[in-house]
Design a protein around this motif. Structure first.
Motif, PDB file in Angstrom:
ATOM      1  N   PHE A  34      36.626  -0.198 -14.886  1.00 56.01           N
ATOM      2  CA  PHE A  34      38.057  -0.339 -14.838  1.00 56.01           C
ATOM      3  C   PHE A  34      38.652  -1.383 -13.729  1.00 56.01           C
TER       4      PHE A  34
ATOM      5  N   THR B  24      39.341   7.672 -21.122  1.00 53.98           N
ATOM      6  CA  THR B  24      39.006   5.951 -21.277  1.00 53.98           C
ATOM      7  C   THR B  24      37.478   5.811 -21.126  1.00 53.98           C
ATOM      8  N   ILE B  25      36.858   6.336 -20.269  1.00 50.29           N
ATOM      9  CA  ILE B  25      35.440   6.313 -20.188  1.00 50.29           C
ATOM     10  C   ILE B  25      34.842   6.401 -21.575  1.00 50.29           C
TER      11      ILE B  25
ATOM     12  N   SER C  14      43.430   1.294 -12.293  1.00 54.85           N
ATOM     13  CA  SER C  14      43.075   2.792 -12.421  1.00 54.85           C
ATOM     14  C   SER C  14      44.205   3.748 -13.070  1.00 54.85           C
TER      15      SER C  14
ATOM     16  N   HIS D 188      37.568  10.572  -9.002  1.00 55.25           N
ATOM     17  CA  HIS D 188      37.747   9.765 -10.016  1.00 55.25           C
ATOM     18  C   HIS D 188      37.100   8.476  -9.533  1.00 55.25           C
TER      19      HIS D 188
ATOM     20  N   MET E 106      36.249   4.549  -9.475  1.00 52.59           N
ATOM     21  CA  MET E 106      36.577   3.545 -10.529  1.00 52.59           C
ATOM     22  C   MET E 106      36.579   2.056  -9.787  1.00 52.59           C
TER      23      MET E 106
ATOM     24  N   SER F  81      33.682   4.410 -15.508  1.00 48.43           N
ATOM     25  CA  SER F  81      34.971   3.969 -14.849  1.00 48.43           C
ATOM     26  C   SER F  81      34.767   2.664 -13.673  1.00 48.43           C
TER      27      SER F  81
ATOM     28  N   PRO G 298      40.171   9.857 -15.716  1.00 51.94           N
ATOM     29  CA  PRO G 298      39.768   8.654 -16.443  1.00 51.94           C
ATOM     30  C   PRO G 298      38.821   9.000 -17.602  1.00 51.94           C
TER      31      PRO G 298
END
Ligand SMILES: Cc1cc2nc3c(=O)[nH]c(=O)nc-3n(C[C@H](O)[C@H](O)[C@H](O)COP(=O)(O)OP(=O)(O)OC[C@H]3O[C@@H](n4cnc5c(N)ncnc54)[C@H](O)[C@@H]3O)c2cc1C
Length: 522
Positions: free
Chosen positions: A494, A505-506, A497, A458, A460, A491, A502
């Motif tokens: 962000f 939320t992306i 985190s 992930h 970010m 991400s 993620p």
């Protein structure tokens, strides 16, 4: 419609689009899908191919993602850059199950003693987009914290709450069906049929050009990919909005290849890169009496079926042959610290996955946790190497872990031990290294030791969102502070985190950005 860049004459300039989206992965395709039927004429530049599906990218295209890594990552996962993202249509969604959980309020707010970073938008703002994001997983209602619902769905009950507990329960979802989890498979048909959207394949973005004051994008220059080599060159200009959606690492590379476009005087571009640290086997605990089967069922999880009306139909372990049915996904419970426990102990968020032996007498704990925007974790260009297709400098990713992040593991495990002791647990065995400094871990770069530290996939934080231009790269609308028609999706924006995967939320931020672009284009 679908179009191949190799069908364009060399030197073409495309000037008839309102929105140009660089990258046909999760974020790019969600924005394009949300703009179907709007006033905007949308161009998606995908360096993949229309036929892409599954985690086997074309080797030449994937080689563009080669790069170099810092000394800490070399000890943790030497092949990180080669395996942690996919350069193809649908992007890295070709690799995943879309395991999903939203960010919580505490994830967005500063936590004194742990990190100062925070989001310039509140949880209410994200919550107003999560239900729409949830639909991209065919996940039914947005009710991740409705434990009564999940108890029914999972045919189980979480551990009963006790005085002094520092943990609460969260239910994660995962989508195994590739016709949904691969975003190009899910959305490609509608995009191909859309009158106002063009997905241009084999279209690789090389550079973003701006005016003299570097406050306005004038064009993007691109090349097609033909048999693994550069094909024709073309330019996209005159767009009202350009959106970079090339993933949390590659978007930084693109801005750096464009002369550091969007960086601020504080040099935030590429700084504060975050990855969720993960340890598959952190600890075991013996339980007497054994954990009740209904409690085990809650954390083990199962297949869940939601009806068209959004109501639960059933939760059960499905026969694999039934996986084609509509509205099926997997869900399972996890334990995570309460906001109060994180604040009191000055630790990050984490989620603990519990697995049980057949009798419920032993629990094994898997742990993944929150990263901190560390200025020493960076994405830069490595000028000493170039990618083998276009000859542009490769990316250098230097990921480092802070003492506060290590403390989150150590203190979190102490809290876990207390939680299980209060329920008859004994012999709490920590199997991974928790002492020493932030560079001192159980290393297992080939993942043969499940107690080894792993970097999550992930990416970010290296393009973080901030209220003020001096504190980050994009504003609340995901627009680059210093460039009036350039936006970032993914991400990378962000500022913190949390510990959840993620992509939900992306997607929420991509839906939100699409709504914003509709107002920009009007
Ligand atoms: C093995 C694995 C498992 C994962 N599991 C999960 C999970 O369960 N849940 C979760 O939330 N997340 C998971 N992730 C992370 C998830 O894949 C990413 O969060 C998500 O794909 C990011 O979306 P994105 O659109 O920002 O980037 P991507 O999906 O990577 O898309 C970027 C796109 O940009 C294109 N591109 C790049 N450079 C250029 C260029 N120069 N020109 C044109 N196009 C370009 C790429 O081809 C790609 O299509 C996982 C990742 C991996 C590797």
């Amino acid at each position: 419609m679908y179009l191949d860049a190799n069908s364009l004459p060399d030197g073409t300039t495309l000037s008839n689009f309102d929105v140009c989206i660089a990258g046909g992965g999760v974020a790019g395709l969600v924005i394009a899908s949300e703009l179907i039927g709007s006033n905007a004429r949308v161009l998606v530049l995908s360096n993949g191919q229309a036929t892409d599906a599954g985690p086997a990218p074309d080797p030449a295209r994937q080689s563009i993602y080669n790069g170099t890594i810092g000394p800490f990552m070399t000890k943790v996962r030497p092949e990180f850059l080669a395996v942690s993202r996919l350069n193809m249509y649908g992007g890295t969604s070709n690799h995943f199950w879309f395991n999903a959980y939203p960010l919580d309020q505490a994830d967005l707010e500063p936590r004194p003693g742990y990190r100062d970073a925070s989001w310039p938008i509140g949880i209410d703002e994200l919550n107003s987009y999560y239900p729409r994001a949830n639909r991209y997983g065919d996940y039914g209602p947005f009710n991740y914290r409705d434990i009564a619902f999940w108890s029914a769905a999972l045919h189980g009950q979480p551990f009963a709450q006790m005085d002094g507990d520092h943990f609460s329960n969260a239910v994660f979802r995962g989508q195994k069906k590739t016709n949904i989890s691969q975003f190009q498979t899910q959305l490609g048909g509608a995009l191909q049929a859309a009158g106002n959207v063009t997905v241009l394949f084999n279209a690789h973005v090389l550079q973003v050009a701006a005016n003299d004051s570097r406050s306005h994008v004038t064009s993007v220059s691109c090349a097609s990919i033909q048999d693994g080599k550069p094909g024709i060159h073309f330019t996209v200009d005159s767009c009202r909005a350009y959106v970079l959606a090339q993933g949390g690492i590659e978007t930084v590379r693109m801005l750096r290849l464009s002369g550091g476009l969007g960086d601020n005087a504080q040099g935030h571009l590429g700084s504060g890169f975050m990855l969720h640290p993960v340890i598959r086997t952190t600890a075991t605990v013996d339980m007497s009496p054994p954990v009740d089967p209904t409690v085990r069922a809650f954390y083990r999880g199962s297949e869940v079926v939601i009806g068209d009306d959004g109501q639960l139909v059933t939760g059960r372990v499905l026969d694999p042959l039934e996986l084609g049915a509509n509205h099926d996904f997997v869900a399972w419970g996890m334990l995570g610290p309460t906001a109060e426990a994180m604040a009191e102990n000055r630790i990050g968020s984490f989620h603990v996955l519990l697995s049980f032996d057949d009798t419920g007498e032993q629990i094994t704990l898997a742990y993944n946790w929150e990263s901190v925007p560390n200025p020493a974790s960076t994405i830069a260009l490595d000028q000493s190497q170039v990618d083998p297709v276009f000859g542009q400098p490769v990316v250098n990713v230097d990921w480092n872990v802070l003492e506060t992040e290590k403390r989150t593991l150590r203190v979190g495990l102490e809290l876990m031990e207390g939680f299980f002791k209060a329920r008859g647990g004994s012999n709490f065995q920590v199997l991974t290294k928790t002492d020493g400094g932030p560079e001192d871990w159980t290393f297992s770069p080939d993942f043969s030791d499940p107690a080894g530290l792993r970097p999550g996939d992930h990416h970010m934080g290296a393009l973080r969102m901030s209220a003020a231009a001096e504190d980050g790269i994009v504003d609340r609308d995901c627009r680059v502070h210093t460039v009036d028609n350039l936006f970032v999706a993914g991400s990378g924006v962000f500022p913190t985190s949390g510990s959840a995967n993620p992509t939900l939320t992306i997607v929420a931020l991509a839906v939100r950005l699409a709504d914003h672009l509709k107002t920009v284009i009007q």
